[in-house]
Design a protein around this motif. Sequence first.
Motif, short mmCIF file in Angstrom:
data_model
loop_
_atom_site.label_atom_id
_atom_site.label_comp_id
_atom_site.label_asym_id
_atom_site.label_seq_id
_atom_site.Cartn_x
_atom_site.Cartn_y
_atom_site.Cartn_z
N ALA A 216 25.56 97.41 67.00
CA ALA A 216 24.66 96.52 67.21
C ALA A 216 25.07 95.02 66.85
O ALA A 216 24.50 94.11 66.61
CB ALA A 216 23.48 96.77 66.18
N GLY A 217 26.65 95.02 66.76
CA GLY A 217 27.13 93.74 66.57
C GLY A 217 27.34 93.42 65.01
O GLY A 217 27.73 92.18 64.60
N VAL A 218 27.23 94.62 64.25
CA VAL A 218 27.57 94.20 62.95
C VAL A 218 28.77 94.86 62.46
O VAL A 218 29.08 96.26 62.75
CB VAL A 218 26.32 94.90 62.08
N PHE A 219 29.89 94.29 61.61
CA PHE A 219 31.07 94.96 61.60
C PHE A 219 31.48 94.92 60.03
O PHE A 219 32.81 94.55 60.00
CB PHE A 219 32.01 94.06 62.42
N THR B 73 22.90 87.62 65.23
CA THR B 73 22.81 86.48 65.81
C THR B 73 21.33 86.10 65.57
O THR B 73 20.53 87.09 66.05
CB THR B 73 23.34 86.72 67.32
N PRO B 74 20.83 85.18 64.93
CA PRO B 74 19.20 84.90 64.90
C PRO B 74 18.60 84.83 66.33
O PRO B 74 19.08 84.51 67.22
CB PRO B 74 19.29 83.47 64.04
N GLY B 75 17.48 85.44 66.16
CA GLY B 75 16.67 85.37 67.42
C GLY B 75 15.59 84.26 67.61
O GLY B 75 15.74 83.35 66.92
N GLU B 76 14.71 84.34 68.48
CA GLU B 76 13.62 83.26 68.35
C GLU B 76 13.00 83.06 67.30
O GLU B 76 12.48 81.92 67.26
CB GLU B 76 12.75 83.66 69.62
N THR C 290 22.92 106.74 63.58
CA THR C 290 23.99 106.89 62.75
C THR C 290 25.25 106.25 63.11
O THR C 290 25.70 106.55 64.29
CB THR C 290 24.12 108.29 62.54
N ASN C 291 25.72 105.32 62.25
CA ASN C 291 27.00 104.63 62.52
C ASN C 291 26.68 103.65 63.65
O ASN C 291 27.89 103.37 64.34
CB ASN C 291 28.21 105.74 62.93
N TRP D 205 26.09 80.66 65.26
CA TRP D 205 26.15 81.64 64.04
C TRP D 205 27.63 82.25 64.18
O TRP D 205 28.41 82.02 63.33
CB TRP D 205 25.29 82.46 63.76
N THR D 206 27.97 82.94 65.02
CA THR D 206 29.10 83.52 65.13
C THR D 206 30.32 82.74 65.44
O THR D 206 31.38 82.99 64.70
CB THR D 206 29.09 84.63 66.50
N ASP D 207 30.06 81.64 66.24
CA ASP D 207 31.25 80.80 66.50
C ASP D 207 31.46 79.90 65.11
O ASP D 207 32.78 79.14 65.21
CB ASP D 207 30.94 80.08 67.85
N TYR D 208 30.39 79.49 64.50
CA TYR D 208 30.52 78.42 63.38
C TYR D 208 30.26 78.84 62.11
O TYR D 208 31.19 78.72 61.19
CB TYR D 208 29.84 77.32 63.94
#
Lengths: 522, 522
Positions: free
Chosen positions: A515-518, B142-145, A509-510, B164-167
Amino acid sequence: MSAVQNVLFIMADQLRADHLSCYGHPYLQTPSLDALAARGARFERAFVNSGVCGPSRMSYYTGRYPSRHGATWNRVPLSVNEITLGEYLAGQGRELALAGKTHIIPDKAGMERLAIDGASELGVLLARGGFTELDRYDGHHTPGEESGYPAFLRRHGYDSADPWTDYVIAGVDADGRVVSGWNMRNVHLPSRVAEPHSETAYMTDQALDFMKRRGGQPWVLHLSYVKPHWPYMAPAPYHQRYTADQCLPLRRNHEELADAHPVVAAYRQQEESVSFSSDECVRVVRPAYQGLIRQLDDHLGRLFDYMESAGLMKNTLIVFTADHGDFLGDHWLGEKELFYDTVQRVPFIVMDPSVEADATRGKALADMVESVDLVPTVLRALGTPGPCHLLEGRELQTLLHGRDGATPWRDCVFSELDYSFRQARILRGKTPQNARAWSVRTDRWRYVYWLDEPEQLFDLHADPDEYQDLGRSSAHASTRLALRERLLDWMLRGKRRTTISDEAVEKATNAHKRAGVFFGQW
Amino acid sequence: MSAVQNVLFIMADQLRADHLSCYGHPYLQTPSLDALAARGARFERAFVNSGVCGPSRMSYYTGRYPSRHGATWNRVPLSVNEITLGEYLAGQGRELALAGKTHIIPDKAGMERLAIDGASELGVLLARGGFTELDRYDGHHTPGEESGYPAFLRRHGYDSADPWTDYVIAGVDADGRVVSGWNMRNVHLPSRVAEPHSETAYMTDQALDFMKRRGGQPWVLHLSYVKPHWPYMAPAPYHQRYTADQCLPLRRNHEELADAHPVVAAYRQQEESVSFSSDECVRVVRPAYQGLIRQLDDHLGRLFDYMESAGLMKNTLIVFTADHGDFLGDHWLGEKELFYDTVQRVPFIVMDPSVEADATRGKALADMVESVDLVPTVLRALGTPGPCHLLEGRELQTLLHGRDGATPWRDCVFSELDYSFRQARILRGKTPQNARAWSVRTDRWRYVYWLDEPEQLFDLHADPDEYQDLGRSSAHASTRLALRERLLDWMLRGKRRTTISDEAVEKATNAHKRAGVFFGQW
């Protein structure tokens, strides 16, 4: 620490609650079960979640309602996706031993789809519904290789390729002809096997041998008798233990037949109901049925005596119940299914040896109990409660150990019917998708919701025998409505999110930011 | 013979129905999709079965409602027991190719329990939800393999461990600082990737390459874009294609906030709703959202042009839809979930090349369509209808090929919400077992049943924008009751007897005598 080391889960097949003396039968004495109830507690209002073997048992074995486990009738396989008591125990390094019947239909298509080798340890466990089979014996079919019973019979001189058909369910009539117990007119005759070679005796021996073999090692055993289920052929002397006048009065009247519910009326056209509509059939079958129960009680006495002598009564949780009842002509019906108490209510005795259960020892408890409660209760007794995102029943220790008045308990029970496989469906012109019904039973009401058929309603206070169907009574529309609301609420709360535990949900939850999603930040 | 050789199932992520010009948007032109609708048919009233990615997609992929497939929220694995479109196709020797997003969470616990090797062909198929992954790319992580996108970006000069994050979701502000699209205040800026390197361009290329590789061989492709889902960072020139005044008016009013439904009020306390409650946020995000849609349409134009030139428009069934909409500040909410049309209604365009579909070509159809209809429709198009004991949707060919007025069609749609994982559950003090709701939407009414919370009701004729919640209006009690009855009926008809086909049930009906069982004979 729990005092419970072992669990003995005994099931009788097709045994009505009102056919034990501790449940009030005036003629049929069941001293062994009465003694068990005196040492433990007896539930006055225990109900099955389906009035037919397969789905009822699957609810006992999975702790889930038929709408969830999906095995809605006898011929429906139990999905490989469903987790059984045996599998829960296997996860703890324990085995669930089986002596007798389970009615498990293996999900061969599901196993094939998932490439599960039926001969592997997993495949065998799944195909057997989680049981380790000491002797699987489903009854009312010629036993297969899984049971030692046919060989046992042949060893004892019953010389036949099919000694069950030729001896166990056969009798000899006045003209010296061998006749079959499949024909109910013959069940006043004694079975052609001697009592010690009967199904009930044999399976009790399997349980006794198992307990002896285990010595002091812990065990969990499902002792699952195929009686008093038909064919109603009792061995001597039990075949004549009771007279027709020592049976319960028929619970039926002619008003029931007038303007009857269309599906109930269709069931009454099925052969078993036609047969049981005659007094002659009832007067022949009921004494044999009672004899089979008395025999069962005598063998349980033998088993309990051994357990006492071996010290097992002190450390074994014993549950005795049944998968459903038997109409035996009540309501102009034979067999089972549908939703009358005759079929839905079962005996349910629990002997919990722990000190905590002294609170209710010897008592009859009025709280409502369902088949789905079995798994949670056994797991709790063994100290490892089951997963709450799957189990839909409740731990009966809550009641047995003395319930605080503030602790809530259920005030209604649910049961389900899938009559897709029955002649009644054909008579009603229905498909396999809409031959279904659900029942809500409270203290006062029995309500039945049928797909595409009228409702049923019985006022159990005014009409405890369930004669008068108020399903179309305009005076009771609001009652029916309130019970439909209960049904809706129950259906919606069903545990169908099976792939993640509640604990994992709490943890997740939350969790998106972790997980890096904002999302949502300005 | 069906003219359909191939199937192209295109999904956009988080795309509202009202954001295409063929669905009435006055400023946002989507000529490619409009042309597709003109060549096929457009469903005016298409609804998802859940207003959030995971469960909605699982309904698209299984043909079953969330209460049945059990993957009720984004983090809930799809049970190995559920059969997906890809598996149905595999049974016919076909593959379901994937370019883009699925949101499948593998049922690792279920696979482990059933000893399914995750590296085996079966294990891989199950873990991927039945798809053969050309390039799986779920977006917003961030996309994986599994995706070639990061490597593609690096090949094109976006030098970063996490391009992805940086651009892709980053921009450069007026002070020359690199800022993130996670912060919605920045999405007026263009993405740091050139348009041909954007997610939408990349995934379109994957689809084009696949079609070219297949040559004339039949194929089924799920082209599943991650846009216009957040982060709302659009590449130039799409980031400035629309002004704030070329967006739809906000659908919200202050009356909604007075005496609001407690769970809706709790959603309004979540960060995305707080952000979108400011006009500034809405005026920054909506133009970017529209830009992403226009970009998508341009790439679909590119794809459809190729298909036309390659002759694929003549033998390919094309479906275009979305997994749900996006509030974008409507109703004082951000993101999705809950049950407003804003989120529940999606575009749904079907181009069926067969002659039979000429009956509806170019039309807008008013019949109600649900996500669960996708699988039956695709299977029917390929000539092998799916099993009716599992599939809960309907074949849309019934509508597309010109429905006889006598053929019944649904008059309501159902959707489900599991908010166990959300802050709204915590705010309401609930458990993971009772944070659930169900919606019934008819032509006139939107009804929502919440476990242990008040009901909701909107009169869509009088109040098409769903401002006035009649959930507690005593004048509407009978309407709410009638809709609860619909919900009950729908729940009870759910297809949960999954281990046996209807055909097998028919065959087994009355089969006991053939199996040597003769119960009921006198």
